[in-house]
Design an enzyme around this catalytic site. Structure first.
Site, PDB file in Angstrom:
ATOM      1  N   LEU A 119      -5.243 -93.878  18.021  1.00  0.00           N
ATOM      2  CA  LEU A 119      -3.949 -93.868  18.722  1.00  0.00           C
ATOM      3  C   LEU A 119      -3.376 -92.451  18.804  1.00  0.00           C
ATOM      4  CD1 LEU A 119      -2.348 -97.042  17.075  1.00  0.00           C
ATOM      5  CD2 LEU A 119      -2.959 -96.788  19.483  1.00  0.00           C
ATOM      6  N   LYS A 164     -12.986 -85.896   6.096  1.00  0.00           N
ATOM      7  CA  LYS A 164     -11.804 -85.281   5.467  1.00  0.00           C
ATOM      8  C   LYS A 164     -12.139 -84.389   4.275  1.00  0.00           C
ATOM      9  CE  LYS A 164      -8.397 -88.647   6.920  1.00  0.00           C
ATOM     10  NZ  LYS A 164      -7.301 -89.524   6.569  1.00  0.00           N
TER      11      LYS A 164
HETATM   12  P1  NAP Z   1     -11.431 -96.491   0.967  1.00  0.00           P
HETATM   13  O1  NAP Z   1     -11.529 -95.072   0.516  1.00  0.00           O
HETATM   14  O2  NAP Z   1     -12.641 -97.194   1.458  1.00  0.00           O
HETATM   15  O3  NAP Z   1     -10.808 -97.330  -0.273  1.00  0.00           O
HETATM   16  C1  NAP Z   1     -10.740 -98.734  -0.225  1.00  0.00           C
HETATM   17  C2  NAP Z   1      -9.896 -99.253  -1.376  1.00  0.00           C
HETATM   18  O4  NAP Z   1      -9.757-100.671  -1.214  1.00  0.00           O
HETATM   19  C3  NAP Z   1     -10.507 -99.036  -2.760  1.00  0.00           C
HETATM   20  O5  NAP Z   1      -9.471 -98.845  -3.704  1.00  0.00           O
HETATM   21  C4  NAP Z   1     -11.235-100.367  -2.997  1.00  0.00           C
HETATM   22  O6  NAP Z   1     -11.411-100.705  -4.368  1.00  0.00           O
HETATM   23  C5  NAP Z   1     -10.244-101.335  -2.392  1.00  0.00           C
HETATM   24  N1  NAP Z   1     -10.898-102.599  -2.016  1.00  0.00           N
HETATM   25  C6  NAP Z   1     -11.750-102.807  -0.998  1.00  0.00           C
HETATM   26  N2  NAP Z   1     -12.140-104.114  -0.972  1.00  0.00           N
HETATM   27  C7  NAP Z   1     -11.527-104.711  -2.024  1.00  0.00           C
HETATM   28  C8  NAP Z   1     -11.526-106.044  -2.528  1.00  0.00           C
HETATM   29  N3  NAP Z   1     -12.207-107.020  -1.924  1.00  0.00           N
HETATM   30  N4  NAP Z   1     -10.745-106.316  -3.603  1.00  0.00           N
HETATM   31  C9  NAP Z   1     -10.041-105.336  -4.217  1.00  0.00           C
HETATM   32  N5  NAP Z   1      -9.985-104.062  -3.785  1.00  0.00           N
HETATM   33  C10 NAP Z   1     -10.722-103.739  -2.697  1.00  0.00           C
HETATM   34  O7  NAP Z   1     -10.364 -96.638   2.155  1.00  0.00           O
HETATM   35  P2  NAP Z   1      -9.116 -95.669   2.488  1.00  0.00           P
HETATM   36  O8  NAP Z   1      -9.556 -94.600   3.423  1.00  0.00           O
HETATM   37  O9  NAP Z   1      -8.463 -95.309   1.211  1.00  0.00           O
HETATM   38  O10 NAP Z   1      -8.168 -96.649   3.342  1.00  0.00           O
HETATM   39  C11 NAP Z   1      -7.482 -97.734   2.744  1.00  0.00           C
HETATM   40  C12 NAP Z   1      -6.569 -98.402   3.777  1.00  0.00           C
HETATM   41  O11 NAP Z   1      -5.525 -97.518   4.180  1.00  0.00           O
HETATM   42  C13 NAP Z   1      -7.311 -98.794   5.055  1.00  0.00           C
HETATM   43  O12 NAP Z   1      -6.988-100.116   5.359  1.00  0.00           O
HETATM   44  C14 NAP Z   1      -6.788 -97.858   6.122  1.00  0.00           C
HETATM   45  O13 NAP Z   1      -6.698 -98.509   7.369  1.00  0.00           O
HETATM   46  C15 NAP Z   1      -5.385 -97.533   5.588  1.00  0.00           C
HETATM   47  N6  NAP Z   1      -4.905 -96.196   6.038  1.00  0.00           N
HETATM   48  C16 NAP Z   1      -3.795 -96.111   6.820  1.00  0.00           C
HETATM   49  C17 NAP Z   1      -3.319 -94.870   7.263  1.00  0.00           C
HETATM   50  C18 NAP Z   1      -2.085 -94.776   8.134  1.00  0.00           C
HETATM   51  O14 NAP Z   1      -1.863 -93.761   8.809  1.00  0.00           O
HETATM   52  N7  NAP Z   1      -1.242 -95.778   8.135  1.00  0.00           N
HETATM   53  C19 NAP Z   1      -3.988 -93.693   6.888  1.00  0.00           C
HETATM   54  C20 NAP Z   1      -5.133 -93.807   6.062  1.00  0.00           C
HETATM   55  C21 NAP Z   1      -5.582 -95.056   5.659  1.00  0.00           C
HETATM   56  P3  NAP Z   1     -12.714-100.222  -5.193  1.00  0.00           P
HETATM   57  O15 NAP Z   1     -12.430 -98.800  -5.588  1.00  0.00           O
HETATM   58  O16 NAP Z   1     -12.773-101.139  -6.344  1.00  0.00           O
HETATM   59  O17 NAP Z   1     -13.880-100.344  -4.257  1.00  0.00           O
END
Ligand code: NAP
Length: 290
Positions: A21, A71
């Site tokens: 976006l 990143k």
């Molecule tokens: P990431 O690095 O892949 O981290 C994923 C996280 O979710 C980890 O803490 C993981 O736990 C946890 N997780 C995944 N599946 C799980 C499950 N079934 N049960 C419990 N915990 C689970 O992803 P990220 O880049 O940090 O992004 C996380 C979220 O933030 C995404 O949904 C993304 O869309 C959102 N986000 C939004 C913005 C915005 O501008 N609004 C910016 C960045 C990210 P483990 O460590 O145990 O695997």
């Protein structure tokens, strides 16, 4: 939008980039603020980040956003790095300087601005942070940096929560981040918290899922902020609201990380009125794509 010989180019490098976006945010900002600039997404394969950054510099590109999965990889291609971005160890915005690019992390500043716009305080707050991935790590830095009293960092994989807590506490000389196993949430102090949902659980198309489904947990939350913005109302937000709290999605975080980058590139200040107009456009775009 008209392009001529003086148009400045900004863009996004990541993979994939097809559904971003960010062009909507930046190209609308350019129109509204009268800057002769254009924003283009560039798909960059892993292993090509350095070439892409060098090529961008040669092409006089004014600035770049960096998204998943580059990143951290982009750090090696910078000539300068903002002090805070350096501590976080992740950069999402590159600003053209002499000889190359300086890296910033506007995910963090953008989230702080998004929270402020909703009148959500960080300073002296007791906060629950769910997740310890890339986004949650930046949130943990943000909370510690802006003076949270305590942040309970809950993650499924405790080792990751411990690693993030150690890094943030060391980098910012604090002890405010406390790591916990996700399943131990019942051991939290009997208080009311601001909760920031930073896991990927509940992200479209798995919109019916929440990282904790126990409705008792949500009675501890006065305000819930989900980083996810698709769906617009996540299961986490629904559970917070059903338990009597206020809930927000991450669309304003996306908006303000873009505005912060735009301000850095163009050395300008975006007014609240313009920010609100772009927020409305983003909301409409989300509805169209539902
Ligand atoms: P990431 O690095 O892949 O981290 C994923 C996280 O979710 C980890 O803490 C993981 O736990 C946890 N997780 C995944 N599946 C799980 C499950 N079934 N049960 C419990 N915990 C689970 O992803 P990220 O880049 O940090 O992004 C996380 C979220 O933030 C995404 O949904 C993304 O869309 C959102 N986000 C939004 C913005 C915005 O501008 N609004 C910016 C960045 C990210 P483990 O460590 O145990 O695997």
């Amino acid at each position: 939008m008209s392009v001529d010989g003086k148009t400045k180019v900004c863009g996004l490098i990541g993979n994939p980039v097809a559904h971003t976006l960010s062009p909507l945010i930046h190209n609308t900002l350019a129109k509204k603020t009268g800057h002769n600039s254009i924003y283009v997404p560039f798909q960059v394969e892993s292993g090509e980040v350095q070439n892409a950054v060098r090529g961008a510099y040669a092409l006089q590109v004014l600035g770049l956003n960096v998204t998943v999965p580059h990143k951290s990889a982009v750090l090696g291609s910078l000539v300068e790095i903002d002090e805070l971005a350096d501590k976080i160890g992740a950069v999402n915005t590159l600003v053209r300087v002499n000889g190359g690019y300086k890296g910033y992390n506007t995910d963090m500043t953008g989230l702080h601005r998004a929270l402020l716009s909703e009148k959500i305080r960080i300073k002296d707050e007791e906060i629950l942070l769910l997740g310890a991935g890339g986004a949650a790590r930046a949130v943990a830095f943000m909370c510690a940096y802006y003076g949270a009293k305590r942040v309970y960092l809950l993650n499924r994989t405790i080792e990751k929560a411990e690693a993030v807590a150690r890094e943030v506490n060391e980098a910012l000389q604090t002890e405010c981040i406390v790591p916990m196993k996700l399943e131990d949430y019942q051991k939290l102090p009997q208080k009311q918290f601001l909760a920031i949902q930073g896991t990927s659980v509940g992200l479209y198309p798995n919109s019916q899922e929440a990282v904790i489904s126990d409705t008792e947990f949500y009675k501890r939350i006065h305000t819930g902020y989900d980083l996810i913005y698709k769906p617009a109302k996540t299961q986490f937000m629904k559970l917070v609201e059903e338990a009597g709290g206020k809930a927000y999605n991450g669309l304003k975080m996306l908006l303000y990380q873009g505005i912060d980058a735009y301000e850095l590139w163009n050395q300008t200040k975006v007014t609240d009125e313009t920010a609100n107009e772009i927020y409305e456009l983003l909301q409409e775009e989300m509805k169209i794509n539902e």
